[in-house]
Design a protein around this motif. Structure first.
Motif, PDB file in Angstrom:
ATOM      1  N   VAL A 335     -20.131-100.216 -23.993  1.00 37.02           N
ATOM      2  CA  VAL A 335     -19.369 -98.806 -23.767  1.00 37.02           C
ATOM      3  C   VAL A 335     -19.712 -98.165 -25.240  1.00 37.02           C
ATOM      4  CG1 VAL A 335     -17.173 -99.832 -24.887  1.00 37.02           C
ATOM      5  CG2 VAL A 335     -17.017 -97.697 -23.321  1.00 37.02           C
ATOM      6  N   SER A 336     -19.871 -98.979 -26.360  1.00 38.61           N
ATOM      7  CA  SER A 336     -20.178 -98.128 -27.570  1.00 38.61           C
ATOM      8  C   SER A 336     -21.797 -97.491 -27.340  1.00 38.61           C
ATOM      9  CB  SER A 336     -19.961 -98.862 -28.667  1.00 38.61           C
ATOM     10  OG  SER A 336     -18.600 -99.258 -28.951  1.00 38.61           O
ATOM     11  N   ARG A 337     -22.565 -98.247 -26.641  1.00 41.53           N
ATOM     12  CA  ARG A 337     -23.875 -98.168 -26.754  1.00 41.53           C
ATOM     13  C   ARG A 337     -24.521 -97.140 -25.829  1.00 41.53           C
ATOM     14  NH1 ARG A 337     -28.043-103.362 -25.958  1.00 41.53           N
ATOM     15  NH2 ARG A 337     -29.749-102.307 -27.258  1.00 41.53           N
ATOM     16  N   GLY A 339     -22.007 -95.634 -23.313  1.00 43.09           N
ATOM     17  CA  GLY A 339     -21.041 -94.883 -22.913  1.00 43.09           C
ATOM     18  C   GLY A 339     -20.654 -94.006 -24.019  1.00 43.09           C
ATOM     19  N   ASP A 340     -19.501 -93.710 -23.999  1.00 39.25           N
ATOM     20  CA  ASP A 340     -18.519 -92.792 -25.084  1.00 39.25           C
ATOM     21  C   ASP A 340     -17.269 -93.768 -25.426  1.00 39.25           C
ATOM     22  OD1 ASP A 340     -17.147 -91.271 -26.912  1.00 39.25           O
ATOM     23  OD2 ASP A 340     -17.615 -89.586 -25.314  1.00 39.25           O
ATOM     24  N   ASP A 341     -17.326 -94.466 -26.532  1.00 36.22           N
ATOM     25  CA  ASP A 341     -15.939 -95.118 -26.751  1.00 36.22           C
ATOM     26  C   ASP A 341     -14.964 -94.459 -27.582  1.00 36.22           C
ATOM     27  OD1 ASP A 341     -17.182 -95.277 -29.499  1.00 36.22           O
ATOM     28  OD2 ASP A 341     -17.484 -97.132 -29.625  1.00 36.22           O
ATOM     29  N   LYS A 342     -15.315 -93.097 -27.737  1.00 35.27           N
ATOM     30  CA  LYS A 342     -14.183 -92.257 -28.507  1.00 35.27           C
ATOM     31  C   LYS A 342     -13.530 -91.334 -27.350  1.00 35.27           C
ATOM     32  CE  LYS A 342     -16.108 -92.877 -32.899  1.00 35.27           C
ATOM     33  NZ  LYS A 342     -16.853 -94.006 -32.179  1.00 35.27           N
ATOM     34  N   ALA A 349     -16.913 -96.988 -19.392  1.00 33.55           N
ATOM     35  CA  ALA A 349     -16.791 -98.379 -19.233  1.00 33.55           C
ATOM     36  C   ALA A 349     -16.924 -98.669 -17.772  1.00 33.55           C
ATOM     37  CB  ALA A 349     -15.673 -99.067 -19.770  1.00 33.55           C
ATOM     38  N   LYS A 350     -16.081 -97.975 -17.067  1.00 28.06           N
ATOM     39  CA  LYS A 350     -16.155 -98.103 -15.413  1.00 28.06           C
ATOM     40  C   LYS A 350     -17.331 -97.716 -14.865  1.00 28.06           C
ATOM     41  CE  LYS A 350     -11.139 -97.463 -15.016  1.00 28.06           C
ATOM     42  NZ  LYS A 350      -9.966 -96.846 -14.365  1.00 28.06           N
ATOM     43  N   MET A 351     -17.780 -96.395 -15.295  1.00 27.21           N
ATOM     44  CA  MET A 351     -19.218 -96.135 -14.636  1.00 27.21           C
ATOM     45  C   MET A 351     -20.248 -97.141 -14.855  1.00 27.21           C
ATOM     46  SD  MET A 351     -22.466 -94.916 -15.637  1.00 27.21           S
ATOM     47  CE  MET A 351     -22.216 -94.200 -17.238  1.00 27.21           C
ATOM     48  N   GLU A 370     -14.565-106.713 -19.972  1.00 26.83           N
ATOM     49  CA  GLU A 370     -13.779-106.331 -18.679  1.00 26.83           C
ATOM     50  C   GLU A 370     -12.551-105.616 -19.382  1.00 26.83           C
ATOM     51  OE1 GLU A 370     -11.924-109.916 -20.425  1.00 26.83           O
ATOM     52  OE2 GLU A 370     -13.902-109.408 -19.884  1.00 26.83           O
ATOM     53  N   ILE A 371     -12.230-105.768 -20.725  1.00 27.20           N
ATOM     54  CA  ILE A 371     -11.184-104.806 -21.192  1.00 27.20           C
ATOM     55  C   ILE A 371     -11.495-103.567 -22.162  1.00 27.20           C
ATOM     56  CG2 ILE A 371      -9.577-106.795 -21.392  1.00 27.20           C
ATOM     57  CD1 ILE A 371      -9.889-106.820 -24.298  1.00 27.20           C
ATOM     58  N   GLY A 372     -12.830-103.376 -21.925  1.00 27.30           N
ATOM     59  CA  GLY A 372     -13.394-102.282 -22.825  1.00 27.30           C
ATOM     60  C   GLY A 372     -13.742-102.334 -24.201  1.00 27.30           C
ATOM     61  N   MET A 373     -13.837-103.507 -24.714  1.00 37.27           N
ATOM     62  CA  MET A 373     -13.895-103.803 -26.275  1.00 37.27           C
ATOM     63  C   MET A 373     -15.267-102.848 -26.699  1.00 37.27           C
ATOM     64  SD  MET A 373     -12.724-107.651 -27.134  1.00 37.27           S
ATOM     65  CE  MET A 373     -13.419-107.773 -28.671  1.00 37.27           C
ATOM     66  N   THR A 374     -15.158-102.634 -27.922  1.00 39.62           N
ATOM     67  CA  THR A 374     -16.150-101.582 -28.581  1.00 39.62           C
ATOM     68  C   THR A 374     -16.852-102.243 -29.839  1.00 39.62           C
ATOM     69  OG1 THR A 374     -14.327-100.766 -30.227  1.00 39.62           O
ATOM     70  CG2 THR A 374     -14.487 -99.718 -27.986  1.00 39.62           C
ATOM     71  N   ASN A 375     -17.939-101.692 -30.208  1.00 37.49           N
ATOM     72  CA  ASN A 375     -18.448-102.123 -31.534  1.00 37.49           C
ATOM     73  C   ASN A 375     -17.497-101.978 -32.635  1.00 37.49           C
ATOM     74  OD1 ASN A 375     -20.722-102.579 -30.398  1.00 37.49           O
ATOM     75  ND2 ASN A 375     -22.029-100.612 -31.314  1.00 37.49           N
ATOM     76  N   VAL A 376     -17.820-102.782 -33.874  1.00 38.19           N
ATOM     77  CA  VAL A 376     -16.908-102.806 -35.013  1.00 38.19           C
ATOM     78  C   VAL A 376     -17.643-101.937 -36.112  1.00 38.19           C
ATOM     79  CG1 VAL A 376     -17.540-104.810 -35.870  1.00 38.19           C
ATOM     80  CG2 VAL A 376     -15.241-103.949 -36.233  1.00 38.19           C
ATOM     81  N   LYS A 377     -17.178-101.441 -37.135  1.00 37.55           N
ATOM     82  CA  LYS A 377     -17.485-100.864 -38.291  1.00 37.55           C
ATOM     83  C   LYS A 377     -16.663-101.598 -39.144  1.00 37.55           C
ATOM     84  CE  LYS A 377     -19.429 -96.457 -36.677  1.00 37.55           C
ATOM     85  NZ  LYS A 377     -19.268 -94.936 -36.945  1.00 37.55           N
ATOM     86  N   PHE A 378     -17.347-102.725 -40.025  1.00 37.08           N
ATOM     87  CA  PHE A 378     -16.946-103.301 -41.172  1.00 37.08           C
ATOM     88  C   PHE A 378     -17.050-102.494 -42.232  1.00 37.08           C
ATOM     89  CE2 PHE A 378     -16.979-107.529 -38.532  1.00 37.08           C
ATOM     90  CZ  PHE A 378     -15.412-107.405 -38.045  1.00 37.08           C
ATOM     91  N   ASP A 379     -16.279-102.215 -43.236  1.00 33.94           N
ATOM     92  CA  ASP A 379     -16.564-101.666 -44.473  1.00 33.94           C
ATOM     93  C   ASP A 379     -17.867-102.325 -45.212  1.00 33.94           C
ATOM     94  OD1 ASP A 379     -14.721 -99.769 -43.803  1.00 33.94           O
ATOM     95  OD2 ASP A 379     -13.166-100.824 -45.000  1.00 33.94           O
TER      96      ASP A 379
END
Length: 560
Positions: A335-337, A339-342, A349-351, A370-379
């Motif tokens: 969904v981050s890659r 799709g549009d996670d914002k 995610a559904k598409m 299945e819950i639409g988890m996204t990429n993470v940005k650790f500092d």
């Protein structure tokens, strides 16, 4: 084409370290998995693929195995594992285990023996060579960077490791080694498992002589891939494996095979050849990589995705079988890659789920998808754990690449995007652990978690449930032929599925702008029987000849 249970199944991948922790040590475990089986049953899952839980020093998160017949202490005991298998079967689900036999851990007893002397009976379980001119036997680069060879002072030879130093490659030329592998596989099959996902299985046959790989300008090491991917004896080995270990059991096998094309995959998955049921290929998840590999970012071109997925659909239409996936433990969150996670996380995610699950093949869902988890940005780089990512970071920093540029690549492509803990609820650490998690939880867990989505009938979770249920109710989704339509449309990915007189129309807007779909001439003689699924409310009387599609809108129609 034969009808089989594994073609009609939906598989869910569990990465155990990040799934659910039952004892507060910050590491997911087998009892944690048992506690969530009802959740997977509610989703509609048929098969669980469990990433490695074997005894391992954990240099590459369990893909470095020191004992193939024991369980890693982090995850529990063999008794826990047996309880899990019984509970999975009790719910009518199946279990496939990871088979990692291109390499073992350097702490496996075979390798400990192999290192002792050149005439040790286990020496030939691994690939040892003398150096050339005071250097490595050849110029191959390891997957996780650096040389693919490591020097052993005691015997004055090098051993091959296509991955990390602690993952020496097994020597499949040795029939004794192969017999050990087949006996181990049967040991697990006799325990009642339902198949194997085979890690980089098309690497096990190497070309004689191990020639130097192609050296790109400015690079210290060359790519040896054409000498170990799909090697000269790979089909012999897989057929022997099937004959000696698998043929007596009703199980499923999927081979992870980087660098495989549809023509090769036909051979691997042809039911008359008895090798594997399906392969994992990587073409579609390499489309957003530039000429310098995965860390070289470029935007996805929808044209490329249509070409790639369509060529696999058509390539294995009559012979063989496709596995369908967007995510796994090595890939960033879809969904981050794509799709549009914002702005459109739910819709995109559904598409993406619709597009994949409506294709021909066996769909795989990766935990949290299945819950639409996204990429993470650790500092900080300190928060990352993946060996591939950390090696790349060190190499690029030493080469003078700015840290911001390296971190941008990590945010988009790093494997740890898939490895942050599953977000179960909005309590501390997303309900994954009462302790300190082995890798930090994505901070968005209060907005994105399983407890919330299970309660919401319009959630991504329930949309996946619907997709899975439709596959079970409509044979056409499993066995129908795939044909792409409106191929040149810059925003829409649309295709039909056909089985006998039945036809489905799948229309997906791949982007965040509205667009128009015009029904192609060849379909205008058909009318709508029903709307099977859509990710927006749709007027029942809507005419499909001309559809205004909202951002990331997806629809599936049954035509008559």
């Amino acid at each position: 084409m034969q009808k089989t249970w594994w073609k009609e199944s939906v598989v869910y991948q569990i990465y155990p370290r990040s799934f659910m922790d039952s004892n507060g040590d910050g590491i997911g475990d087998i009892q944690g998995i048992i506690s969530k089986l009802d959740y997977l049953k509610e989703l509609g899952i048929d098969v669980i693929w469990l990433s490695p839980v074997y005894k391992s020093p954990n240099d590459d998160n369990g893909y470095d195995i020191s004992d193939y017949k024991d369980i890693m202490d982090d995850f529990g005991t063999m008794a826990d594992w047996e309880e899990m298998l019984a509970e999975i079967h009790k719910r009518g689900m199946k279990l496939i285990m990871d088979l990692v036999v291109n390499h073992s851990s350097d702490e496996h007893e075979w390798f400990i023996e192999s290192k002792k002397s050149k005439d040790n009976p286990y020496r030939d379980y691994y690939i040892w060579r003398e150096g050339k001119d005071g250097k490595e036997p050849n110029n191959w680069e390891a997957t996780f960077s650096g040389s693919a060879w490591d020097y052993d002072e005691a015997t004055d030879e090098y051993y091959l490791h296509l991955f990390a130093k602690k993952q020496p490659d097994l020597n499949w030329e040795n029939p004794r080694l192969r017999r050990e592998v087949y006996d181990m596989m049967k040991w697990w099959l006799d325990k009642g498992i339902d198949g194997f996902r085979m890690d980089v299985i098309n690497f096990i046959s190497k070309v004689d002589g191990l020639p130097d790989g192609e050296l790109k300008e400015g690079k210290k090491y060359g790519s040896g891939s054409k000498y170990f991917m799909n090697g000269p004896k790979i089909h012999d080995y897989l057929q022997e494996m099937h004959r000696e270990a698998i043929s007596g059991y009703d199980v499923m096998t999927v081979g992870e095979m980087p660098g495989v094309n549809p023509e090769q995959a036909q051979l691997y998955t042809d039911e008359n050849r008895n090798e594997v049921n399906m392969v994992f290929q990587f073409e579609h998840v390499d489309l957003d990589s530039g000429p310098n590999g995965k860390w070289d970012l470029k935007p996805l071109d929808l044209k490329d995705l249509k070409w790639s997925l369509s060529r696999w659909q058509k390539g294995l239409e009559k012979t063989g079988w496709n596995s369908l996936y967007w995510n796994n433990h090595d890939q960033p969150r879809i969904v981050s890659r794509f799709g549009d996670d914002k702005n459109y996380r739910m819709e995109s995610a559904k598409m993406l789920a619709t597009l994949l699950h409506m294709m021909k093949g066996t769909p795989y869902i990766y935990q949290g998808e299945e819950i639409g988890m996204t990429n993470v940005k650790f500092d900080s780089i300190e928060d990352y754990r993946d060996i591939e990512l950390l090696n790349m970071y060190k190499e690029k920093v030493e080469a003078g690449v700015p840290v911001e540029k390296i971190m941008e690549s990590i945010y988009v492509k790093g494997r740890d995007n898939a490895r942050t803990p599953v977000q179960w609820n909005e309590s501390e650490n997303a309900g994954f652990t009462t302790g300190t998690p082995w890798i930090n939880v994505n901070p968005n867990y209060k907005e994105i978690n399983a407890e919330q989505v299970v309660k919401d009938p319009n959630s991504i979770f329930h949309y996946y449930r619907q997709l899975i249920a439709l596959r079970k109710q409509n044979e056409i989704i499993v066995y129908g032929d795939y044909d792409i339509i409106v191929e040149d449309h810059p925003q829409i990915y649309a295709f039909t599925r056909t089985l006998g007189e039945e036809k489905l129309l799948v229309v997906c807007n791949f982007y965040g702008e509205t667009t128009t779909f015009d029904l192609p001439e060849q379909l205008k003689t058909l009318t709508v029987d029903s709307l099977l699924i859509s990710n927006y409310e749709v007027e029942e009387k809507e005419v499909i000849e001309h559809i205004e599609l909202l951002p990331y809108e997806a629809r599936v129609y049954k035509l008559k």
